[in-house]
Design a protein around this motif. Structure first.
Motif, short mmCIF file in Angstrom:
data_model
loop_
_atom_site.label_atom_id
_atom_site.label_comp_id
_atom_site.label_asym_id
_atom_site.label_seq_id
_atom_site.Cartn_x
_atom_site.Cartn_y
_atom_site.Cartn_z
N ARG A 22 0.81 -1.23 0.00
CA ARG A 22 0.00 0.00 0.00
C ARG A 22 0.83 1.27 0.00
O ARG A 22 0.43 2.28 -0.55
N SER A 23 2.01 1.23 0.64
CA SER A 23 2.77 2.48 0.80
C SER A 23 4.17 2.43 0.19
O SER A 23 4.81 3.46 0.06
N GLU A 69 -3.17 5.48 7.91
CA GLU A 69 -2.31 6.67 7.96
C GLU A 69 -1.82 6.93 9.38
O GLU A 69 -0.67 7.33 9.59
N LEU A 72 0.96 4.47 9.97
CA LEU A 72 2.18 4.90 9.26
C LEU A 72 2.86 6.06 9.97
O LEU A 72 4.08 6.13 10.01
#
Length: 92
Positions: A22-23, A69, A72
């Motif tokens: 995803r990141s 988020e 993260l």
């Protein structure tokens, strides 16, 4: 608090793969302990009691994108300072 105190290698790999997909951020094996602490922090904030439920929340829930988020933010060091190590710069 959290009933599943042990973050298994399988669980760690599952989260790690999801985060990388995803990141683009890869979390090395040496970070498993600090990763677990960050997971526990977010799970406690949400009242989620096990890693499977948290994983399901971040991938299946509309609020999961925002929660991802938040996770993260805990995992990443956002501040960089290019000239932070004067000794290295002098060597260059």
């Amino acid at each position: 608090m959290i009933t599943n105190h042990v973050l298994s290698k399988t669980d760690f790999d599952k989260f790690r793969q999801f985060i990388e997909n995803r990141s683009g951020v890869y979390i090395g094996d040496s970070k498993q302990t600090s990763f677990k602490m960050n997971l526990d922090t977010r799970m406690h904030a949400l009242g989620i009691l096990d890693y499977d439920a948290y994983y399901s929340f971040i991938i299946n829930n509309d609020a999961g994108r925002k929660e991802f988020e938040e996770l993260l933010d805990l995992l990443l060091i956002k501040e960089t300072f290019f000239f932070r190590d004067e000794r290295q710069l002098k060597t260059l």
